[in-house]
Design a protein around this motif. Structure first.
Motif, short mmCIF file in Angstrom:
data_model
loop_
_atom_site.label_atom_id
_atom_site.label_comp_id
_atom_site.label_asym_id
_atom_site.label_seq_id
_atom_site.Cartn_x
_atom_site.Cartn_y
_atom_site.Cartn_z
N VAL A 1 12.04 -4.98 2.25
CA VAL A 1 12.38 -6.25 2.90
C VAL A 1 11.46 -6.49 4.08
CG1 VAL A 1 14.18 -7.60 4.04
CG2 VAL A 1 14.81 -5.96 2.28
N PHE A 2 10.80 -7.65 4.08
CA PHE A 2 10.05 -8.10 5.25
C PHE A 2 10.88 -9.17 5.92
CE2 PHE A 2 7.09 -11.32 7.04
CZ PHE A 2 6.68 -10.57 8.13
N CYS A 3 11.22 -8.95 7.19
CA CYS A 3 12.14 -9.85 7.91
C CYS A 3 11.40 -10.71 8.92
CB CYS A 3 13.20 -9.03 8.66
SG CYS A 3 14.04 -7.82 7.62
N ASN A 4 11.91 -11.91 9.16
CA ASN A 4 11.23 -12.80 10.10
C ASN A 4 11.44 -12.41 11.55
OD1 ASN A 4 13.98 -13.84 10.25
ND2 ASN A 4 13.13 -15.65 11.21
N ASN A 5 12.37 -11.51 11.83
CA ASN A 5 12.51 -10.99 13.19
C ASN A 5 13.26 -9.65 13.20
OD1 ASN A 5 15.36 -11.48 13.37
ND2 ASN A 5 14.91 -13.63 13.74
N ASP A 6 13.32 -9.05 14.36
CA ASP A 6 13.89 -7.72 14.48
C ASP A 6 15.41 -7.68 14.33
OD1 ASP A 6 11.40 -6.66 14.84
OD2 ASP A 6 11.63 -6.20 16.97
N GLU B 1 0.83 -1.21 0.00
CA GLU B 1 0.00 0.00 0.00
C GLU B 1 0.87 1.26 0.00
OE1 GLU B 1 -0.64 2.43 2.55
OE2 GLU B 1 -2.16 3.39 1.28
N GLN B 2 2.05 1.16 0.60
CA GLN B 2 2.96 2.30 0.66
C GLN B 2 3.79 2.47 -0.62
OE1 GLN B 2 3.51 4.75 3.20
NE2 GLN B 2 1.47 3.99 3.74
N GLY B 3 3.59 1.59 -1.60
CA GLY B 3 4.25 1.76 -2.89
C GLY B 3 5.44 0.85 -3.14
N PHE B 4 5.77 -0.02 -2.20
CA PHE B 4 6.87 -0.97 -2.41
C PHE B 4 6.37 -2.11 -3.29
CE2 PHE B 4 7.58 1.05 1.71
CZ PHE B 4 8.87 1.56 1.55
N ARG B 5 7.22 -2.57 -4.18
CA ARG B 5 6.82 -3.61 -5.12
C ARG B 5 7.76 -4.82 -5.12
NH1 ARG B 5 2.99 -1.39 -4.46
NH2 ARG B 5 1.51 -0.40 -5.89
N ARG B 6 9.03 -4.58 -5.13
CA ARG B 6 10.01 -5.68 -5.14
C ARG B 6 10.41 -5.98 -3.69
NH1 ARG B 6 10.76 -9.09 -8.92
NH2 ARG B 6 13.04 -8.94 -9.14
N ILE B 7 9.45 -6.52 -2.97
CA ILE B 7 9.63 -6.77 -1.54
C ILE B 7 10.17 -8.18 -1.33
CG2 ILE B 7 8.49 -6.82 0.71
CD1 ILE B 7 6.21 -5.15 -0.62
N ALA B 8 11.28 -8.28 -0.63
CA ALA B 8 11.89 -9.58 -0.37
C ALA B 8 11.45 -10.11 1.00
CB ALA B 8 13.41 -9.46 -0.41
N PHE B 9 11.49 -11.42 1.13
CA PHE B 9 11.34 -12.06 2.44
C PHE B 9 12.73 -12.53 2.87
CE2 PHE B 9 11.14 -15.83 5.09
CZ PHE B 9 10.27 -15.43 6.10
N VAL B 10 13.17 -12.11 4.04
CA VAL B 10 14.46 -12.54 4.57
C VAL B 10 14.20 -13.29 5.88
CG1 VAL B 10 16.72 -11.84 5.43
CG2 VAL B 10 15.69 -10.63 3.49
N GLY B 11 14.54 -14.57 5.89
CA GLY B 11 14.25 -15.40 7.05
C GLY B 11 15.45 -16.21 7.53
#
Length: 336
Positions: A243-248, A175-185
């Motif tokens: 980047v969406f991360c699995n923890n802080d 919604e904030q305009g990010f498109r190439r969002i990665a998952f880092v776990g």
């Protein structure tokens, strides 16, 4: 010198040994004045209750077993703090087992704890082996699974949906305009895998999913590994913008590496963490994170066990979902 007995305590306090035993097992069943006399006598004589005898008498000890995957993870430190806040001042005590994120280690530990005839068992997650689940189902005590949700808990489960929490965080970034969002776990334990599934679901729904945006490692989380993984991500996907991360820990490491590389947050890179342990809110810019009710989860789990052992009525809901809160901060706020 002879060890003092229940009979000695009874004589000292002017009551029967049975009344002393009742005051020790269930203090609320005797008057405050009588309780004070009994405990004054215990202190004067130096009487130490026989835990083994008490266990035989009630077929259940005062031990609450807590099996967690890590001692160093602040998430489970908070869970233990919540449980301890409820247990403090009662006759119950906690014995902790560290499973090291291993289902087989957990399976080996369960029978050892069951030999203690525990008042209850608190155990992380829903990913027990078939053998572990069978032992827990047959256990003669309350079982509370935590940090997750399930339609088929062993007894009761207290937690939140890792899938939904991740989905809401990623939807916010889109919604904030990010498109190439990665998952880092990191570690890739079952709860992290649920977060990855929530991420993937939302990305696919928006036509944005790309396998190249999945960056995972079996290594445990740390700030250092977060910095390293961002480097690997940018080599593979240089146009990554979130980047969406699995923890802080990972989120903080990625933010520090962005600063080192002069990558502007959030203009060039959005960052979201998970658990909101405190460090994310103190970064510059402050990092968005999913706040999880860890202390309350521990407290509710312990309270359930105490209630069951004292015969208090229980909630009919076996799946206690305490929810989560997305703490939106500057690291993902492109739109104002």
């Amino acid at each position: 010198m002879r060890k003092p007995t229940l009979i000695d305590v009874g004589k000292e306090s002017g009551v029967s040994a049975i009344t002393v035993s009742r005051a020790l097992r269930d203090p609320d069943q005797v008057s405050i004045a009588l309780r004070k006399r009994v405990f004054a006598a215990i202190e004067k004589l130096g009487y130490v209750p026989d835990a083994a005898a008490a266990t035989l008498a009630s077929n259940r000890s005062s031990v609450i077993a807590v099996l967690v995957p890590s001692f160093s993870n602040y998430v489970f430190s908070d869970v233990l703090a919540g449980a301890s806040s409820v247990i403090e001042g009662t006759k119950y005590s906690v014995q902790i087992g560290n499973t090291g994120y291993s289902a087989l280690t957990e399976e080996a530990m369960i029978p050892k704890f069951l030999t203690l005839k525990p008042a209850g068992i608190i155990i992380a997650g829903v990913d027990q082996t078939q053998k572990s689940r069978k032992m827990l189902v047959a256990a003669d005590c309350p079982i509370v699974q935590i940090m997750d949700t399930s339609d088929d808990p062993i007894d009761v489960i207290v937690g939140f949906s890792n899938f939904q929490a991740a989905a809401e965080a990623v939807a916010h970034m889109i919604e904030q305009g990010f498109r190439r969002i990665a998952f880092v776990g990191t570690r890739m334990d079952p709860r992290t895998q649920q977060r990855m599934a929530g991420y993937r679901s939302v990305m696919e729904a928006h036509g944005l999913f790309d396998e190249a945006l999945l960056v995972t490692t079996p290594q445990k989380s740390s700030v250092e590994i977060g910095r390293h993984l961002l480097g690997s991500l940018l080599e593979a996907v240089p146009d990554c913008d979130g980047v969406f991360c699995n923890n802080d820990d990972v989120a903080v490491g990625i933010a520090l590496e962005c600063h080192r590389r002069n990558i502007r947050i959030p203009h060039d890179m959005g960052i979201c963490g998970f658990n909101d342990l405190g460090t994310t809110s103190q970064m510059q810019p402050a990092i968005t994170s999913v706040n999880t009710p860890r202390v309350e989860i521990g407290a509710r789990a312990a309270q359930y066990i105490l209630n069951r052992n004292t015969g208090l009525p229980q909630t009919e809901n076996q799946n206690i979902d305490l929810g989560f809160e997305l703490k939106v901060r500057a690291s993902t706020q492109r739109k104002t």
